[in-house]
Each structure stands twice: as C-alpha cells, then as structure tokens.
Motif scaffolding. Structure first.
Motif, PDB file in Angstrom:
ATOM      1  N   ASP A  87      79.107  41.203  41.859  1.00 50.59           N
ATOM      2  CA  ASP A  87      80.562  41.166  41.699  1.00 50.59           C
ATOM      3  C   ASP A  87      80.940  41.281  40.226  1.00 50.59           C
ATOM      4  OD1 ASP A  87      80.911  40.930  44.406  1.00 50.59           O
ATOM      5  OD2 ASP A  87      81.426  38.800  44.378  1.00 50.59           O
ATOM      6  N   TYR A  88      80.248  40.520  39.392  1.00 54.77           N
ATOM      7  CA  TYR A  88      80.517  40.536  37.952  1.00 54.77           C
ATOM      8  C   TYR A  88      80.256  41.922  37.368  1.00 54.77           C
ATOM      9  CZ  TYR A  88      79.317  39.925  32.990  1.00 54.77           C
ATOM     10  OH  TYR A  88      79.210  40.063  31.626  1.00 54.77           O
ATOM     11  N   LEU A  89      79.104  42.510  37.728  1.00 54.84           N
ATOM     12  CA  LEU A  89      78.757  43.818  37.177  1.00 54.84           C
ATOM     13  C   LEU A  89      79.751  44.883  37.643  1.00 54.84           C
ATOM     14  CD1 LEU A  89      76.483  44.492  35.243  1.00 54.84           C
ATOM     15  CD2 LEU A  89      75.121  45.304  37.180  1.00 54.84           C
ATOM     16  N   SER A  90      80.224  44.768  38.878  1.00 52.28           N
ATOM     17  CA  SER A  90      81.236  45.707  39.369  1.00 52.28           C
ATOM     18  C   SER A  90      82.492  45.638  38.514  1.00 52.28           C
ATOM     19  CB  SER A  90      81.597  45.393  40.830  1.00 52.28           C
ATOM     20  OG  SER A  90      80.512  45.601  41.700  1.00 52.28           O
ATOM     21  N   ARG A  91      82.903  44.429  38.198  1.00 53.96           N
ATOM     22  CA  ARG A  91      84.113  44.261  37.379  1.00 53.96           C
ATOM     23  C   ARG A  91      83.914  44.826  35.981  1.00 53.96           C
ATOM     24  NH1 ARG A  91      83.778  39.015  39.522  1.00 53.96           N
ATOM     25  NH2 ARG A  91      83.188  38.172  37.470  1.00 53.96           N
ATOM     26  N   LYS A  92      82.762  44.547  35.387  1.00 54.02           N
ATOM     27  CA  LYS A  92      82.527  44.958  34.006  1.00 54.02           C
ATOM     28  C   LYS A  92      82.338  46.470  33.880  1.00 54.02           C
ATOM     29  CE  LYS A  92      82.280  42.582  30.979  1.00 54.02           C
ATOM     30  NZ  LYS A  92      83.333  42.053  30.085  1.00 54.02           N
ATOM     31  N   LEU A  93      81.695  47.074  34.853  1.00 56.82           N
ATOM     32  CA  LEU A  93      81.425  48.510  34.782  1.00 56.82           C
ATOM     33  C   LEU A  93      82.568  49.345  35.341  1.00 56.82           C
ATOM     34  CD1 LEU A  93      77.673  48.583  35.899  1.00 56.82           C
ATOM     35  CD2 LEU A  93      78.584  48.544  33.561  1.00 56.82           C
ATOM     36  N   MET A 151      76.645  37.954  30.749  1.00 60.03           N
ATOM     37  CA  MET A 151      77.111  37.197  31.906  1.00 60.03           C
ATOM     38  C   MET A 151      77.022  35.685  31.737  1.00 60.03           C
ATOM     39  SD  MET A 151      75.979  37.320  35.925  1.00 60.03           S
ATOM     40  CE  MET A 151      76.872  36.323  37.124  1.00 60.03           C
ATOM     41  N   PRO A 152      75.931  35.124  31.185  1.00 62.90           N
ATOM     42  CA  PRO A 152      75.866  33.661  31.076  1.00 62.90           C
ATOM     43  C   PRO A 152      77.053  33.054  30.330  1.00 62.90           C
ATOM     44  CG  PRO A 152      73.715  34.620  30.694  1.00 62.90           C
ATOM     45  CD  PRO A 152      74.684  35.769  30.753  1.00 62.90           C
ATOM     46  N   LYS A 153      77.613  33.791  29.368  1.00 61.76           N
ATOM     47  CA  LYS A 153      78.781  33.285  28.635  1.00 61.76           C
ATOM     48  C   LYS A 153      80.093  33.701  29.286  1.00 61.76           C
ATOM     49  CE  LYS A 153      76.830  32.786  23.987  1.00 61.76           C
ATOM     50  NZ  LYS A 153      76.951  33.181  22.560  1.00 61.76           N
ATOM     51  N   GLU A 154      80.157  34.923  29.806  1.00 61.39           N
ATOM     52  CA  GLU A 154      81.408  35.437  30.343  1.00 61.39           C
ATOM     53  C   GLU A 154      81.688  34.967  31.772  1.00 61.39           C
ATOM     54  OE1 GLU A 154      82.068  39.565  29.835  1.00 61.39           O
ATOM     55  OE2 GLU A 154      81.749  39.512  27.661  1.00 61.39           O
ATOM     56  N   GLY A 164      79.150  31.951  37.784  1.00 60.07           N
ATOM     57  CA  GLY A 164      78.356  32.892  38.565  1.00 60.07           C
ATOM     58  C   GLY A 164      76.903  32.853  38.169  1.00 60.07           C
ATOM     59  N   PHE A 165      76.644  32.794  36.862  1.00 58.02           N
ATOM     60  CA  PHE A 165      75.253  32.749  36.396  1.00 58.02           C
ATOM     61  C   PHE A 165      74.568  31.466  36.855  1.00 58.02           C
ATOM     62  CE2 PHE A 165      71.941  31.718  33.286  1.00 58.02           C
ATOM     63  CZ  PHE A 165      71.173  32.868  33.377  1.00 58.02           C
ATOM     64  N   THR A 166      75.275  30.359  36.777  1.00 55.72           N
ATOM     65  CA  THR A 166      74.705  29.077  37.208  1.00 55.72           C
ATOM     66  C   THR A 166      74.312  29.121  38.677  1.00 55.72           C
ATOM     67  OG1 THR A 166      75.927  27.816  35.555  1.00 55.72           O
ATOM     68  CG2 THR A 166      75.175  26.606  37.505  1.00 55.72           C
ATOM     69  N   LYS A 167      75.102  29.830  39.492  1.00 51.60           N
ATOM     70  CA  LYS A 167      74.798  29.905  40.928  1.00 51.60           C
ATOM     71  C   LYS A 167      73.482  30.630  41.181  1.00 51.60           C
ATOM     72  CE  LYS A 167      77.181  30.461  45.295  1.00 51.60           C
ATOM     73  NZ  LYS A 167      78.495  30.731  45.934  1.00 51.60           N
ATOM     74  N   ILE A 168      73.152  31.621  40.351  1.00 53.42           N
ATOM     75  CA  ILE A 168      71.927  32.393  40.559  1.00 53.42           C
ATOM     76  C   ILE A 168      70.701  31.484  40.451  1.00 53.42           C
ATOM     77  CG2 ILE A 168      70.473  34.248  39.657  1.00 53.42           C
ATOM     78  CD1 ILE A 168      73.068  35.595  38.653  1.00 53.42           C
ATOM     79  N   ILE A 183      71.388  36.441  49.069  1.00 51.09           N
ATOM     80  CA  ILE A 183      72.754  36.979  49.017  1.00 51.09           C
ATOM     81  C   ILE A 183      73.685  35.996  48.323  1.00 51.09           C
ATOM     82  CG2 ILE A 183      74.762  37.593  50.421  1.00 51.09           C
ATOM     83  CD1 ILE A 183      72.787  38.761  52.477  1.00 51.09           C
ATOM     84  N   GLU A 184      73.556  34.722  48.673  1.00 45.25           N
ATOM     85  CA  GLU A 184      74.429  33.705  48.064  1.00 45.25           C
ATOM     86  C   GLU A 184      74.198  33.609  46.561  1.00 45.25           C
ATOM     87  OE1 GLU A 184      75.546  28.948  48.605  1.00 45.25           O
ATOM     88  OE2 GLU A 184      74.148  29.930  49.987  1.00 45.25           O
ATOM     89  N   ARG A 185      72.935  33.694  46.157  1.00 43.77           N
ATOM     90  CA  ARG A 185      72.629  33.598  44.724  1.00 43.77           C
ATOM     91  C   ARG A 185      73.133  34.800  43.942  1.00 43.77           C
ATOM     92  NH1 ARG A 185      68.976  29.663  43.324  1.00 43.77           N
ATOM     93  NH2 ARG A 185      67.755  28.800  45.042  1.00 43.77           N
ATOM     94  N   TRP A 186      72.902  36.013  44.467  1.00 44.20           N
ATOM     95  CA  TRP A 186      73.059  37.222  43.668  1.00 44.20           C
ATOM     96  C   TRP A 186      74.378  37.947  43.842  1.00 44.20           C
ATOM     97  CZ3 TRP A 186      70.241  38.465  39.580  1.00 44.20           C
ATOM     98  CH2 TRP A 186      69.024  37.791  39.410  1.00 44.20           C
ATOM     99  N   THR A 187      75.191  37.557  44.831  1.00 36.85           N
ATOM    100  CA  THR A 187      76.510  38.171  44.953  1.00 36.85           C
ATOM    101  C   THR A 187      77.350  37.978  43.689  1.00 36.85           C
ATOM    102  OG1 THR A 187      76.539  38.037  47.371  1.00 36.85           O
ATOM    103  CG2 THR A 187      78.668  38.177  46.266  1.00 36.85           C
ATOM    104  N   PRO A 188      77.311  36.815  43.036  1.00 39.12           N
ATOM    105  CA  PRO A 188      78.088  36.690  41.791  1.00 39.12           C
ATOM    106  C   PRO A 188      77.689  37.714  40.729  1.00 39.12           C
ATOM    107  CG  PRO A 188      77.447  34.523  42.582  1.00 39.12           C
ATOM    108  CD  PRO A 188      76.719  35.517  43.436  1.00 39.12           C
TER     109      PRO A 188
END
Length: 308
Positions: free
Chosen positions: A62-68, A264-267, A271-275, A54-59
């Motif tokens: 969250d990111y995909l929710s914002r983008k979509l 995502m890795p650039k934007e 968040g990507f680093t946390k995964i 959960i800690e890894r993949w929540t970012p």
C-alpha cells in the motif's frame, strides 16, 4: 569463513499462489516509466501461514503504491524457486529473498540487484541458524541425537537447511547416515510444530537474538510456549535477507523504489512496525557483493548433494 539467508530450479513462475492481493490503483505516476509499468509485482514466500504474510506485508505494498503512484500487487509464492523463476521471466519486479535464494538467483543468471537489507534492533545485519530440542528432553548436544529424527525446513532454506548441513559437516556428521530420519517440514513454523508433536527430536530454525526468533513469533500468536524448547546449537552469523528488483527496470524507477523502501520506517512507522512487530530495525541499502559468501555456501551445499 564468516557465514552470511534456498534452491532448485524445478519450479516455475506458475507456482506463485494466486489470487494476488488486490491493491487499489492510485493516481498514475507522471514519470516516463508509468505507461510501461501500470502495475508492479512484489513477491514473498510465506514463513508463516499465508494470511499472516498478507497481514504483515499489505502495509508495504500500500505504501509503495502511494509513493510510486502506480499499483503494487502482493503475490505469495509457494517457494523461492517460484520467486527466482518469476524474476528471471520478468513477471516479478520486486522480491523479498532469503540470502541463499538470492545468491542462487545470481548464480543462475537472474538479472536482479539487491537494494535493501533487514537490520536488527541493535543495528547488526545478521541472524543465526539454531537447533531446538524440547526443554525436557535428555539431549545436551547434537551428538546425543544419533538415530533420532532431525527436522529441517526446506532444501533451499538458509537457516533451515544449508547452514545446518554446513555445521553438521564440520562436526563430521552426514545427516542421512547419522539420524534415523531427516524430515523436511516445509516452513519454520512447521518445524517447531513437528518438534512439539514428537515427529522430530531436533529442529532447525532461525533466531535473531533473545528478543526475536521464529519461536517467539509463534509464542506471541499462542501457537506454542517458547519455554517448552531450548537451543543446543547456534551457528555463526548469517547475513540478513535482501529485497531485490529487476535490473531491466528503468533507472529512475529503480531509484524511486529504493528511495521509498528505505524511507518507509520513518514515513510510515505504523506500517513498518506491522511487518516485523517492532522487532527489527529499518532497512538499509545493500548491494550484490554482500552475498558473495552465500554463493560460496551454496556451492558447498551443491557439492554435498552431488556426493549424496
């Protein structure tokens, strides 16, 4: 054959661990698919404890929710069979797979398409299966462990079962005959712990390179000391894990998912680093053809099971 990442179909989509992680609902997307898909489900199985996943993949969700502009919910599945069945039933829209489980899904008719693949820091797209033993053990090669206990991960794990069995077969070894016991530990972390505790004498696991492996992840969490173990076997390279979405999703939605994920890795670098804790490179595009060698590996393992 260049080996390129599990799966019996007994599980159902109901095996998905609930409750799902709640993601705040953003403003609804204006695209034509928004009213049909007010929520998208992204599923992954735990390679570590569920809270860590959960800690890894929540970012990501969250990111995909914002983008979509539509809610993306994270669900943690008990195993890859649940992911496959969830996608076959249309209840899981996007999923992270291991290579053989993705190949298994294709073999069983799931209408899914790979769209992103993990890369390593050096740009390569593969990893390895290794056998660990305790550093102070007398074993120098697999053949030294006759009559001892072997730890595998899951019957449908690539690096934790399929590739190890393929490699042992090439050595002329039938695990259930050669070893005293074959123990399925359920996760990569549990395999290392079983080795540490002496439940098994050799354990299969995944290993990217000297900079990243499941063992190093566990060491960073102070679960074990990496120096307490050593590798006595490393497989040929295995193609990295894919993400896949349903081909039944509208084309513009699939395009939006793919574009956002690859960006995502650039934007959202934090968040990507946390995964991956900064230990993997960016996702890149991939398609189903990359996993044909894994379909062949699955067929090999199926034949082994039929002969057992």
């Amino acid at each position: 054959m260049m080996l390129q990442r599990r799966l019996l179909l007994g599980a159902t989509a109901g095996a998905l661990a609930m409750p799902a992680l709640a993601v705040p609902t953003p403003a609804r997307a204006q695209a034509g698919w928004a009213s049909r898909y007010p929520e998208l489900v992204f599923a992954i199985i735990p390679s570590e404890n569920a809270s860590g996943v959960i800690e890894r993949w929540t970012p990501f969700t969250d990111y995909l929710s914002r983008k979509l502009g539509t809610k993306v919910t994270l669900r943690i599945a008990n195993d890859y069979a649940a992911v496959i069945e969830g996608q076959r039933a249309g209840n899981i829209h996007i999923a992270s797979y291991g290579p053989p489980s993705f190949a298994r899904a294709l073999m069983t008719g799931a209408r899914i398409e790979a769209f992103a693949i993990e890369t390593n820091l050096d740009g390569t797209k593969g990893y390895y299966s290794v056998f660990y033993v305790k550093k102070d053990s007398p074993y120098q090669k697999v053949e030294d462990l006759k009559g001892r206990n072997l730890g595998l991960v899951d019957p449908n794990s690539t690096s934790g079962n399929n590739v190890p069995r393929f490699a042992l077969n090439k050595m002329g070894i039938t695990p259930e005959e050669f070893f005293g016991r074959v123990v399925y530990t359920g996760s990569h972390e549990n395999a290392v712990i079983a080795l540490q505790q002496g439940t098994v004498d050799m354990a299969a696991n995944w290993w990217n390179d000297e900079q990243e492996s499941n063992l190093l992840r566990m060491a960073r969490k102070n679960m074990v000391k990496a120096d307490d173990f050593r590798i006595i076997f490393k497989s040929d390279q295995i193609v990295n894990s894919p993400m896949a979405y349903l081909t039944s999703l509208p084309e513009d939605l699939r395009n939006a998912i793919r574009t956002a994920t690859l960006a995502m890795p650039k934007e959202d670098p934090a968040g990507f680093t946390k995964i991956y804790e900064g230990k993997q490179g960016p996702w890149v595009a991939v398609d189903n053809a990359a996993y044909q060698p894994i379909i062949e590996l699955n067929r090999f393992v199926d034949n082994l099971r039929r002969r057992a």
